[in-house]
Structure formats: C-alpha cells, structure tokens
Write an enzyme that holds these catalytic residues in place. Structure first.
Site, PDB file in Angstrom:
ATOM      1  N   HIS A 155      17.665 -41.663  48.034  1.00  0.00           N
ATOM      2  CA  HIS A 155      17.468 -43.131  47.980  1.00  0.00           C
ATOM      3  C   HIS A 155      17.033 -43.679  49.341  1.00  0.00           C
ATOM      4  O   HIS A 155      17.295 -44.839  49.645  1.00  0.00           O
ATOM      5  CB  HIS A 155      18.743 -43.855  47.527  1.00  0.00           C
ATOM      6  N   SER A 276      -5.401 -50.946  66.921  1.00  0.00           N
ATOM      7  CA  SER A 276      -5.658 -52.204  66.242  1.00  0.00           C
ATOM      8  C   SER A 276      -6.679 -52.985  67.048  1.00  0.00           C
ATOM      9  O   SER A 276      -6.705 -52.907  68.277  1.00  0.00           O
ATOM     10  CB  SER A 276      -4.350 -52.986  66.125  1.00  0.00           C
ATOM     11  N   LYS A 282      -0.675 -51.215  69.308  1.00  0.00           N
ATOM     12  CA  LYS A 282      -0.573 -50.454  68.058  1.00  0.00           C
ATOM     13  C   LYS A 282      -1.155 -49.048  68.136  1.00  0.00           C
ATOM     14  O   LYS A 282      -2.166 -48.794  68.768  1.00  0.00           O
ATOM     15  CB  LYS A 282      -1.297 -51.194  66.916  1.00  0.00           C
TER      16      LYS A 282
END
Ligand code: ARG
Length: 453
Positions: A155, A276, A282
């Site tokens: 999960h 980016s 980024k």
C-alpha cells in the site's frame, strides 16, 4: 499503371489512391517481401511452374532491387499502393514479361501474412536480446546490493525490511517471464502462410514444405483460409509487448518516486534526466516518465488490433491493412524503452544510507517483534495486539521500537528479555527469514546463484 486495372473502366482519384495506399508504412517490410518472393520464385522454378531460366532471372533481379532499395536508389509510389505491388512493378519494369510471372500461385493476402510473420520473427529475436541484456544488468546490480537494506512496501506504506537485491530480483523474475512469453509466442508466429493464395489455395502443384524450409519456418499453416485471415499471432506479440511495458512502467514509477526528495533513495544520472525551462533547481526523471507514458501507447496498439479484427468475416478484408502500424509502433516502443531503461538503471546512484535510514524508522520490525513473542509461547493474535500497542506508544513518543528500554518492553509483556534487541535489529529481521524465496541474505544469494546457473 495498376496491376489490377483489367476489370476497371475508370481510374482511381488521387484522394482514393492516397487513402488506399499502405506503402507509406509497409515499405518497412521490403526485405521480408523480397526474401519471400525469392523463395516463391525458387519454388515455382523447382516445380516447373515457371522455367528454370525465368526463376533465375526473377531471383537475380529481386536481389538487385533489394540492393538498390538499401542503397536508397528506389522510389516507391502511392499509385502502386503497397510494398508488394511496388516491388512487382519495379521487377516488371526491369525484366518485362518474365517479371509478370512472379505472382503465379500467390496472392497479396498470403504475401502480406508472410511478411508480417517474417518481420515479427526477426523483431522477436531483437526484443529477446534486449531483455537478456536487461536481465544481466538487474542481476549485476542485485549482486552489488545484497547488503543494501531498504523498506519493503505494501500500500506504499513501509511494511517489512528487504534488501535492494531482493527488490531487483523481483523484477528480474518478471522480465525473465516476459522473455519466456516472447519465446512461446514465437512458436505461433513461426508458421508459414505462403502458398495459401487469396483464401482457397491454388491450382498449381506448389510445394509449401519447400517454402517453409527455404524461409526457415518451423511449420506450414494447415488451413489457407486461416492463414490469410487471422492476425492472432500479431496480437499475441503486442500482448507480450504490453506486459513487458507494464513491468517497465511499474519499475519506472518506483524510480520516479525513489528519486524524489521525499524518498531520496536514488539519483538518476544527469544524462538520463532533464531540466525545467523555468525552475532552475529541477532535475526531472523524464526518461522514466516517458516509458511509463509509452506503455499506454502499446496497450492502445493492442486494443486497436483487437478491434480491427473483431468483426471481420473470413477471409481477408482490407481492414487488415490497418494491422501494420500498431505492430510497428509496439515493436519500436518496446525496443526503445527496453534500451533506455537499461542504460538508466546502469547509471543511477543508490543512496544506501537513506535507504537504510528509511528501513530503520517505520516500525518494520513489528512483525518480527510479534514473532519473538510467539517464540516465547504466546499465541500470534495476542502478540499482534501487544506489539500494536507498543507501536502506538512509540509513535507517540517519537522513537523506534528498538529505542524502548527493557522496562518499557516488559511493561507490555513479561515475556520480553534482553535478546529482543537482537531479534528486532533490522539486519536480523532480514536474516531470520527462512522460507524459500525470501529476502534473507542467504536466500537472495541462492536466487542469484540459480540465475547464474
Ligand atoms: N496492402 C495490403 C495489406 O496490407 C496487402 C493485401 C492486399 N490484399 C487485397 N486483397 N487487397 O493488407
């Protein structure tokens, strides 16, 4: 001039020619088409359906056409519709009447079925090689990370500690099955449709067994109508591609998560990341995201071909011309993805410390603590409850289970003794697994040894 013009009194419009043509994409099959035609001409000669000289001239000219195509000297035309008629037209331009004999005892329907099967045989070998290389990379990486401990998840919640090697070998098994699946699919691709004619067979004394041997097919398809009408082999191939893409996509999803600051488990190499245009800080895992995205295309290719085939009355229908683009797209996508994925894997950096730290915090030794109490004679359900309360207590206190004092342990159960600390150390949680195929260092060592054998 159209090869089928005899029955027609009006010409096609340029728009209908363009709509009808497949040469734009089926020219990719030129080599298979010519190789099939050479075998066919050889068989026609051997059977006396055309003369030995005619057969020889056709074969020789086809070989020249092949060389010319490869040298970029041939221009295909939309007017000649598809790869089959383009090549036949060039052949006839070069050798006149004799060229017109090649299509004896054959139809474009068995011809195209042959071409796709030959193409898929070749591409299956390519995909197999790429999978083999990926398996090797995974095994090498697993070998290096037998002692790298990380959280195992269910999960996406921290569940039990495992080693990175164990996690990698899980994918190893998936890709090994993918390889098996392609090999199995190949058995059904590797059957010869040529010689079926348009649908009903032909009136000539052909030798399909000879064709199969000549072209390296394991079997002759026993029913001509089936041979020209079905594309299940191509569907099966795209299905194999889809499952491989699904596995790659899942792995990519993990690499994307793991390379986030939130996880920090790995760092992708600069060469496989992009920046980016606005945010200078980024470093994005674009390759992994693209593979994840491209899996959708391949699933789409499978749906496209299923849908193309589902309502077709036997035998051939022109709808089947639409089979090629999904097949080509699936081949291109799975090959490109397997290649770039392996490179990405080989160049990424593993932050072992961060993984180990994540494995320590998250109460992943709770099951082992419960197992410890079981070993002291307490029924598992009660142990589960006791440890559950201890986890709650520790969360409130902001500590790990192994940070609790002996008094604290004993306030939850008298059965705890000094050896609990050892029993729930992360290393021991891994070591203590005894079942076959577990994450224990020993079992992973054996899994690696089995792979090598
Ligand atoms: N270009 C066609 C295809 O890809 C070849 C077979 C055409 N057969 C026909 N009867 N029109 O399916």
């Amino acid at each position: 001039m159209k090869l089928w013009k005899g029955r027609f009194s009006k010409q096609a419009t340029s728009s209908s020619d363009e709509f009808n043509a497949s040469i734009g994409f089926d020219q990719r099959l030129y080599k298979e088409d010519i190789t099939g035609s050479i075998a066919h001409a050889k068989m026609l000669g051997k059977q006396g359906i055309i003369t030995a000289e005619e057969s020889k001239l056709i074969i020789q000219t086809l070989q020249e056409i092949l060389a010319d195509i490869e040298a970029g000297k041939v221009e295909f035309t939309i007017e000649n519709e598809d790869i089959h008629m383009n090549i036949e037209t060039i052949l006839t331009e070069r050798i006149g009447q004799t060229g017109k004999k090649l299509h004896t005892a054959r139809s474009r329907n068995d011809q195209i079925a042959l071409d796709i099967r030959m193409y898929l045989k070749k591409e299956t070998a390519e995909v197999d090689g790429l999978l083999e290389a990926l398996l090797k990379t995974l095994a090498d990486l697993a070998e290096q990370h037998q002692k790298t401990i990380m959280p195992g998840y269910t999960h996406l919640q921290r569940a039990q500690p495992v080693t990175l090697a164990y996690h990698l070998l899980a994918y190893y098994q998936m890709f090994a099955r993918d390889k098996e699946r392609f090999a199995d699919c190949l058995k059904r691709v590797d059957r010869l449709p040529l010689g079926s004619g348009a649908l009903a067979g032909t009136t000539y004394n052909t030798d399909r067994q000879f064709l199969a041997e000549e072209l390296g097919f394991a079997q002759v398809l026993p029913n001509g109508m089936d041979a020209v009408a079905d594309r299940d082999f191509a569907l099966e191939f795209i299905n194999c591609c889809s499952i491989t893409m699904m596995h790659l996509s899942r792995f990519c999803e993990e690499l994307i998560l793991w390379s986030s600051v939130e996880f920090g488990f790995i760092e992708m190499d600069d060469s496989y990341s992009t920046g980016s245009s606005i945010m200078p800080q980024k470093k994005n895992p674009d390759m992994a995201e693209l593979i994840r995205g491209k899996s959708g295309r391949v699933f789409g290719d499978m749906m496209a071909l299923l849908t193309i085939c589902k309502g077709l009355p036997l035998a051939y229908n022109k709808d089947l011309q639409e089979d090629k683009e999904p097949v080509f797209d699936a081949v291109d996508t799975v090959k490109a993805s397997l290649g770039i994925f392996r490179e990405m894997l080989e160049t990424l950096t593993v932050n072992e410390q961060t993984m180990a730290k994540a494995a320590k915090y998250g109460y992943m030794n709770a099951t082992d603590a419960a197992d410890y109490l079981v070993s002291k004679g307490i029924p598992f359900r009660d142990c589960h409850e006791i440890i559950g309360k201890m986890v709650l207590y520790s969360i409130q206190k902001g500590v790990a289970l192994d940070d609790l004092t002996m008094e604290e342990f004993q306030s939850f159960s008298e059965a705890f003794e000094e050896d609990i600390y050892d029993a729930i150390s992360i290393e021991n949680c891994i070591k203590a697994k005894k079942s076959e195929g577990s994450t224990s260092f020993e079992s992973v060592g054996k899994q690696l040894a089995d792979i090598k054998a």
